[in-house]
Scaffold this motif. Sequence first.
Motif, PDB file in Angstrom:
ATOM      1  N   MET A  10       1.000  -1.361  -0.245  1.00  0.00           N
ATOM      2  CA  MET A  10      -0.271  -0.045  -0.030  1.00  0.00           C
ATOM      3  C   MET A  10       0.894   1.186  -0.062  1.00  0.00           C
ATOM      4  SD  MET A  10      -3.374   0.903   2.687  1.00  0.00           S
ATOM      5  CE  MET A  10      -3.820   2.532   3.100  1.00  0.00           C
ATOM      6  N   VAL A  11       0.717   2.107  -0.680  1.00  0.00           N
ATOM      7  CA  VAL A  11       1.709   3.453  -1.063  1.00  0.00           C
ATOM      8  C   VAL A  11       0.414   4.716  -0.143  1.00  0.00           C
ATOM      9  CG1 VAL A  11       2.411   4.972  -2.498  1.00  0.00           C
ATOM     10  CG2 VAL A  11       1.700   3.502  -3.322  1.00  0.00           C
ATOM     11  N   ASN A  12       1.639   5.302   0.584  1.00  0.00           N
ATOM     12  CA  ASN A  12       1.154   6.526   1.357  1.00  0.00           C
ATOM     13  C   ASN A  12       1.579   7.354   0.554  1.00  0.00           C
ATOM     14  OD1 ASN A  12       0.470   8.251   3.377  1.00  0.00           O
ATOM     15  ND2 ASN A  12       1.662   7.078   4.905  1.00  0.00           N
ATOM     16  N   ASN A  13       0.491   8.392   0.247  1.00  0.00           N
ATOM     17  CA  ASN A  13       0.305   9.917  -0.693  1.00  0.00           C
ATOM     18  C   ASN A  13       0.075  10.207   0.325  1.00  0.00           C
ATOM     19  OD1 ASN A  13       1.048   8.598  -2.888  1.00  0.00           O
ATOM     20  ND2 ASN A  13      -0.695   7.770  -3.843  1.00  0.00           N
ATOM     21  N   ASN A  14       0.655  10.676   2.205  1.00  0.00           N
ATOM     22  CA  ASN A  14       0.343  11.754   2.305  1.00  0.00           C
ATOM     23  C   ASN A  14       1.107  13.117   2.927  1.00  0.00           C
ATOM     24  OD1 ASN A  14      -2.720  10.763   2.830  1.00  0.00           O
ATOM     25  ND2 ASN A  14      -1.427   9.107   4.483  1.00  0.00           N
ATOM     26  N   ARG A  15       1.091  13.667   2.665  1.00  0.00           N
ATOM     27  CA  ARG A  15       2.236  14.725   3.043  1.00  0.00           C
ATOM     28  C   ARG A  15       2.174  15.612   3.905  1.00  0.00           C
ATOM     29  NH1 ARG A  15       3.031  19.304  -0.997  1.00  0.00           N
ATOM     30  NH2 ARG A  15       4.517  19.277   0.229  1.00  0.00           N
ATOM     31  N   TYR A  16       3.105  15.400   4.747  1.00  0.00           N
ATOM     32  CA  TYR A  16       3.174  15.026   6.328  1.00  0.00           C
ATOM     33  C   TYR A  16       3.879  17.268   7.035  1.00  0.00           C
ATOM     34  CZ  TYR A  16       1.917  10.667   6.974  1.00  0.00           C
ATOM     35  OH  TYR A  16       1.280   9.485   7.469  1.00  0.00           O
ATOM     36  N   THR A  17       2.668  18.026   5.657  1.00  0.00           N
ATOM     37  CA  THR A  17       3.193  19.333   5.951  1.00  0.00           C
ATOM     38  C   THR A  17       2.291  19.520   7.034  1.00  0.00           C
ATOM     39  OG1 THR A  17       2.260  19.481   4.179  1.00  0.00           O
ATOM     40  CG2 THR A  17       4.460  19.369   4.004  1.00  0.00           C
ATOM     41  N   LEU A  18       2.637  21.377   7.261  1.00  0.00           N
ATOM     42  CA  LEU A  18       1.444  21.832   7.485  1.00  0.00           C
ATOM     43  C   LEU A  18       1.343  23.304   6.477  1.00  0.00           C
ATOM     44  CD1 LEU A  18       1.448  21.868  11.372  1.00  0.00           C
ATOM     45  CD2 LEU A  18      -0.086  20.978  10.345  1.00  0.00           C
ATOM     46  N   SER A  19      -0.029  23.333   6.122  1.00  0.00           N
ATOM     47  CA  SER A  19       0.151  24.266   4.977  1.00  0.00           C
ATOM     48  C   SER A  19      -0.490  26.137   6.167  1.00  0.00           C
ATOM     49  CB  SER A  19      -0.801  24.133   4.267  1.00  0.00           C
ATOM     50  OG  SER A  19      -2.137  23.780   4.568  1.00  0.00           O
ATOM     51  N   LYS A  20      -0.220  26.715   5.503  1.00  0.00           N
ATOM     52  CA  LYS A  20      -1.040  27.962   5.828  1.00  0.00           C
ATOM     53  C   LYS A  20      -2.812  27.799   6.145  1.00  0.00           C
ATOM     54  CE  LYS A  20      -0.843  32.925   5.549  1.00  0.00           C
ATOM     55  NZ  LYS A  20      -1.683  32.903   7.111  1.00  0.00           N
ATOM     56  N   GLU A  21      -3.677  27.267   5.508  1.00  0.00           N
ATOM     57  CA  GLU A  21      -4.789  27.234   4.834  1.00  0.00           C
ATOM     58  C   GLU A  21      -5.477  26.076   6.420  1.00  0.00           C
ATOM     59  OE1 GLU A  21      -3.352  26.116   2.213  1.00  0.00           O
ATOM     60  OE2 GLU A  21      -3.228  27.892   1.259  1.00  0.00           O
ATOM     61  N   GLU A  22      -4.145  25.241   7.059  1.00  0.00           N
ATOM     62  CA  GLU A  22      -4.287  24.500   7.902  1.00  0.00           C
ATOM     63  C   GLU A  22      -4.177  24.907   9.210  1.00  0.00           C
ATOM     64  OE1 GLU A  22      -2.811  19.951   7.358  1.00  0.00           O
ATOM     65  OE2 GLU A  22      -1.500  21.261   6.156  1.00  0.00           O
ATOM     66  N   ARG A  23      -3.359  26.355   9.743  1.00  0.00           N
ATOM     67  CA  ARG A  23      -3.759  26.799  10.795  1.00  0.00           C
ATOM     68  C   ARG A  23      -4.851  28.144  10.662  1.00  0.00           C
ATOM     69  NH1 ARG A  23       2.150  28.137  11.443  1.00  0.00           N
ATOM     70  NH2 ARG A  23       2.915  25.542  11.026  1.00  0.00           N
ATOM     71  N   LEU A  24      -5.715  27.999  11.665  1.00  0.00           N
ATOM     72  CA  LEU A  24      -6.680  28.979  12.087  1.00  0.00           C
ATOM     73  C   LEU A  24      -6.373  30.029  12.206  1.00  0.00           C
ATOM     74  CD1 LEU A  24     -10.155  28.694  12.248  1.00  0.00           C
ATOM     75  CD2 LEU A  24      -9.265  27.745  14.887  1.00  0.00           C
ATOM     76  N   SER A  25      -6.782  31.230  11.625  1.00  0.00           N
ATOM     77  CA  SER A  25      -5.877  32.148  12.254  1.00  0.00           C
ATOM     78  C   SER A  25      -7.419  33.360  11.573  1.00  0.00           C
ATOM     79  CB  SER A  25      -5.160  32.858  11.193  1.00  0.00           C
ATOM     80  OG  SER A  25      -5.571  32.698   9.804  1.00  0.00           O
ATOM     81  N   TRP A  26      -9.273  33.332  11.063  1.00  0.00           N
ATOM     82  CA  TRP A  26      -9.808  33.681  11.197  1.00  0.00           C
ATOM     83  C   TRP A  26     -10.399  34.827  12.348  1.00  0.00           C
ATOM     84  CZ3 TRP A  26     -14.139  32.348   7.277  1.00  0.00           C
ATOM     85  CH2 TRP A  26     -14.311  34.205   6.718  1.00  0.00           C
ATOM     86  N   LYS A  27     -10.449  35.175  12.778  1.00  0.00           N
ATOM     87  CA  LYS A  27     -10.862  36.177  14.063  1.00  0.00           C
ATOM     88  C   LYS A  27     -12.745  34.969  13.702  1.00  0.00           C
ATOM     89  CE  LYS A  27     -11.379  39.447  16.677  1.00  0.00           C
ATOM     90  NZ  LYS A  27     -12.214  38.561  17.450  1.00  0.00           N
ATOM     91  N   ARG A  28     -13.028  34.990  12.818  1.00  0.00           N
ATOM     92  CA  ARG A  28     -14.795  35.007  12.844  1.00  0.00           C
ATOM     93  C   ARG A  28     -15.250  33.057  13.297  1.00  0.00           C
ATOM     94  NH1 ARG A  28     -18.695  34.272   7.376  1.00  0.00           N
ATOM     95  NH2 ARG A  28     -18.569  32.115   8.389  1.00  0.00           N
ATOM     96  N   TYR A  29     -13.876  32.470  12.014  1.00  0.00           N
ATOM     97  CA  TYR A  29     -14.306  31.085  12.825  1.00  0.00           C
ATOM     98  C   TYR A  29     -13.153  30.961  14.387  1.00  0.00           C
ATOM     99  CZ  TYR A  29     -14.561  29.669   8.553  1.00  0.00           C
ATOM    100  OH  TYR A  29     -16.004  29.071   7.411  1.00  0.00           O
ATOM    101  N   ILE A  30     -12.628  31.816  14.848  1.00  0.00           N
ATOM    102  CA  ILE A  30     -12.330  32.066  16.122  1.00  0.00           C
ATOM    103  C   ILE A  30     -13.584  31.882  17.066  1.00  0.00           C
ATOM    104  CG2 ILE A  30     -10.542  31.940  17.802  1.00  0.00           C
ATOM    105  CD1 ILE A  30      -8.343  32.717  15.459  1.00  0.00           C
ATOM    106  N   ASP A  31     -13.828  32.969  17.136  1.00  0.00           N
ATOM    107  CA  ASP A  31     -14.936  33.254  18.035  1.00  0.00           C
ATOM    108  C   ASP A  31     -16.082  32.105  17.789  1.00  0.00           C
ATOM    109  OD1 ASP A  31     -13.421  35.837  18.461  1.00  0.00           O
ATOM    110  OD2 ASP A  31     -14.243  36.654  17.092  1.00  0.00           O
ATOM    111  N   LEU A  32     -16.019  32.240  16.757  1.00  0.00           N
ATOM    112  CA  LEU A  32     -17.442  30.826  16.938  1.00  0.00           C
ATOM    113  C   LEU A  32     -16.975  29.592  17.768  1.00  0.00           C
ATOM    114  CD1 LEU A  32     -19.673  30.033  15.312  1.00  0.00           C
ATOM    115  CD2 LEU A  32     -18.941  29.012  13.118  1.00  0.00           C
ATOM    116  N   LEU A  33     -16.072  29.246  17.314  1.00  0.00           N
ATOM    117  CA  LEU A  33     -15.235  28.388  18.021  1.00  0.00           C
ATOM    118  C   LEU A  33     -15.311  27.959  19.103  1.00  0.00           C
ATOM    119  CD1 LEU A  33     -13.566  25.205  18.169  1.00  0.00           C
ATOM    120  CD2 LEU A  33     -11.355  26.678  18.128  1.00  0.00           C
TER     121      LEU A  33
END
Length: 130
Positions: free
Chosen positions: A1-24
Amino acid sequence: MVNNNRYTLSKEERLSWKRYIDLLFQEGKSFVAFPLRVVYLPMEESMSVPVSFMVSVPKKKIRRAVKRNLIKRQVRETYRVRKYELIDPLTEKNRSMIIAFLYLDKKPLAFTDMEKAMEKAIKVLREKEQ
């Protein structure tokens, strides 16, 4: 079985939008996987990534910025290595989630302890999303 996952942390994966943080923090549910308090909120609207997360270490408990940054690096690294255990089930169900990892302890922990806490947190998140 081939693992095609990339173990990186992109900017999109970081929660930075204030509206989402407040909602969370207003509507999210939480649990403790010591030394982490995990606040999470399954999202109805589609996002660019299945999971968006943030890390918080309170200045009140960890006074030195160097130690706070060390803890944040540990949390991000342990998440990065295990993130596909959470992302894969979510993408299968076409869902997304926002998460906050809040550090609770008064001193930095060993990396192995942080790994155990993250493993437990991801396991609980998977169970809650079922």
